[in-house]
Design a protein around this motif. Structure first.
Motif, short mmCIF file in Angstrom:
data_model
loop_
_atom_site.label_atom_id
_atom_site.label_comp_id
_atom_site.label_asym_id
_atom_site.label_seq_id
_atom_site.Cartn_x
_atom_site.Cartn_y
_atom_site.Cartn_z
N ILE A 14 4.16 9.60 4.28
CA ILE A 14 5.59 9.37 4.24
C ILE A 14 5.87 7.95 3.74
O ILE A 14 5.18 7.00 4.12
CB ILE A 14 6.19 9.57 5.65
CG1 ILE A 14 5.90 10.98 6.15
CG2 ILE A 14 7.70 9.31 5.63
CD1 ILE A 14 6.45 12.09 5.28
N PRO A 15 6.89 7.75 2.90
CA PRO A 15 7.20 6.42 2.37
C PRO A 15 7.44 5.40 3.49
O PRO A 15 7.83 5.76 4.60
CB PRO A 15 8.49 6.65 1.57
CG PRO A 15 8.45 8.10 1.20
CD PRO A 15 7.79 8.79 2.35
N ALA A 75 0.86 -1.19 0.00
CA ALA A 75 0.00 0.00 0.00
C ALA A 75 0.90 1.24 0.00
O ALA A 75 1.06 1.91 1.01
CB ALA A 75 -0.92 0.01 1.21
N CYS A 76 1.49 1.53 -1.15
CA CYS A 76 2.49 2.61 -1.25
C CYS A 76 1.96 3.91 -0.65
O CYS A 76 1.00 4.51 -1.17
CB CYS A 76 2.84 2.83 -2.71
SG CYS A 76 3.98 4.19 -3.00
N TRP A 95 15.25 9.09 -3.84
CA TRP A 95 15.22 10.26 -2.98
C TRP A 95 15.63 9.86 -1.56
O TRP A 95 15.25 8.77 -1.10
CB TRP A 95 13.82 10.89 -2.92
CG TRP A 95 13.43 11.60 -4.17
CD1 TRP A 95 13.65 12.90 -4.48
CD2 TRP A 95 12.73 11.05 -5.30
NE1 TRP A 95 13.15 13.21 -5.73
CE2 TRP A 95 12.57 12.07 -6.26
CE3 TRP A 95 12.23 9.78 -5.59
CZ2 TRP A 95 11.95 11.88 -7.47
CZ3 TRP A 95 11.60 9.56 -6.81
CH2 TRP A 95 11.47 10.62 -7.73
N PRO A 96 16.37 10.69 -0.86
CA PRO A 96 16.78 10.36 0.51
C PRO A 96 15.64 10.39 1.51
O PRO A 96 15.75 9.85 2.61
CB PRO A 96 17.83 11.43 0.83
CG PRO A 96 17.45 12.60 -0.03
CD PRO A 96 16.92 11.99 -1.31
N GLY A 97 14.56 11.06 1.15
CA GLY A 97 13.37 11.14 2.00
C GLY A 97 12.14 11.07 1.12
O GLY A 97 12.19 10.52 0.00
N PRO A 98 11.02 11.65 1.53
CA PRO A 98 9.83 11.72 0.67
C PRO A 98 10.13 12.52 -0.59
O PRO A 98 10.97 13.44 -0.58
CB PRO A 98 8.81 12.45 1.55
CG PRO A 98 9.28 12.26 2.95
CD PRO A 98 10.78 12.23 2.88
N ILE A 99 9.45 12.21 -1.66
CA ILE A 99 9.70 12.89 -2.93
C ILE A 99 9.55 14.40 -2.80
O ILE A 99 10.36 15.16 -3.33
CB ILE A 99 8.75 12.36 -4.02
CG1 ILE A 99 9.01 10.88 -4.29
CG2 ILE A 99 8.90 13.16 -5.32
CD1 ILE A 99 8.01 10.23 -5.24
N GLU A 130 10.28 16.39 -0.58
CA GLU A 130 11.39 17.09 0.06
C GLU A 130 12.56 17.31 -0.90
O GLU A 130 13.50 18.04 -0.58
CB GLU A 130 11.86 16.31 1.29
CG GLU A 130 10.86 16.33 2.44
CD GLU A 130 11.38 15.64 3.68
OE1 GLU A 130 12.48 15.03 3.62
OE2 GLU A 130 10.70 15.70 4.72
N GLY A 131 12.52 16.67 -2.06
CA GLY A 131 13.54 16.89 -3.07
C GLY A 131 14.86 16.21 -2.75
O GLY A 131 14.95 15.29 -1.95
#
Length: 212
Positions: free
Chosen positions: A29-30, A21-22, A64-68, A70-71
């Motif tokens: 948040i991922p 469930a992405c 991405w190092p975090g959520p998309i 956040e860039g």
């Protein structure tokens, strides 16, 4: 602003490191706090200006190092080596979010959220998928292999079918969800095992997802 007239329609398969469930599809948040994955597309109908894109294939890897949102991400386009020079240029520009209205497609968003754009690769892409059956087998040169299958419920009972419906979505309106595994060794490495798999028919143009 006037954009090049383009349209791409085809079957798409993707795999990321989130649970089935992405959370990204639900503005959460991922699963593991970061995002890594890829998508591959076989164009059944399409053009970029006067260039026919029917029958072409391309893939996109991202991280991405975090959520998309956040860039700070990175991305890399791979175009099937069978494509002509004009087709290669067209697919690269579209997958990198060019010739597209602001925020209209997920490709635009991905590029906007990436600080690093790796050089495009041109490699053979072998792809077989069945959206309704939630199956896929992908091979990209010697750098990526991926498979997809239906979700198997842990308590038994056979295949589990579930779909995500996003009216007004920037990537799809309806996608089938399954289990996927991917190994990739490019500028972006992937080692995904039984994580979120996604199948859908993609219909994109400069203004976003084409309806109907």
């Amino acid at each position: 602003m006037a954009f090049t007239d383009w349209y791409i329609e085809g079957n798409s398969f993707g795999n990321c490191n989130c649970g089935y469930a992405c959370p990204c599809q639900f503005e959460e948040i991922p699963t593991h706090g970061n995002c890594r994955g890829f998508e591959v597309l076989e164009v059944t109908e399409g053009h970029f200006g006067d260039t026919d894109l029917s029958g072409t294939k391309a893939a996109l890897l991202y991280a991405w190092p975090g959520p998309i949102f956040e860039g700070g991400g990175e991305m890399q386009v791979i175009v099937d080596s069978a494509a002509t020079e004009a087709q290669r240029t067209a697919l690269q520009r579209v997958f990198q979010g060019e010739e597209t209205e602001e925020m209209a497609t997920h490709w635009y968003v991905f590029r906007a959220m990436c600080d690093t754009l790796h050089d495009t690769l041109y490699l053979p892409i072998d792809l077989a998928m069945d959206i309704d059956a939630r199956t896929a087998k992908v091979s990209v040169g010697d750098v990526l292999k991926s498979t997809g299958r239906p979700i198997q419920a842990p308590h038994g009972g056979g295949e589990h079918r579930v779909r995500i419906d996003i009216p007004g979505g920037i990537e799809f309106t309806i996608a089938e969800v399954g289990s996927a595994s991917t190994r990739a060794d490019t500028a972006i490495n992937l080692d995904l095992i039984d994580s979120y798999g996604q199948w859908h028919t993609l219909k994109h143009g400069p203004s976003g997802v084409a309806q109907g």
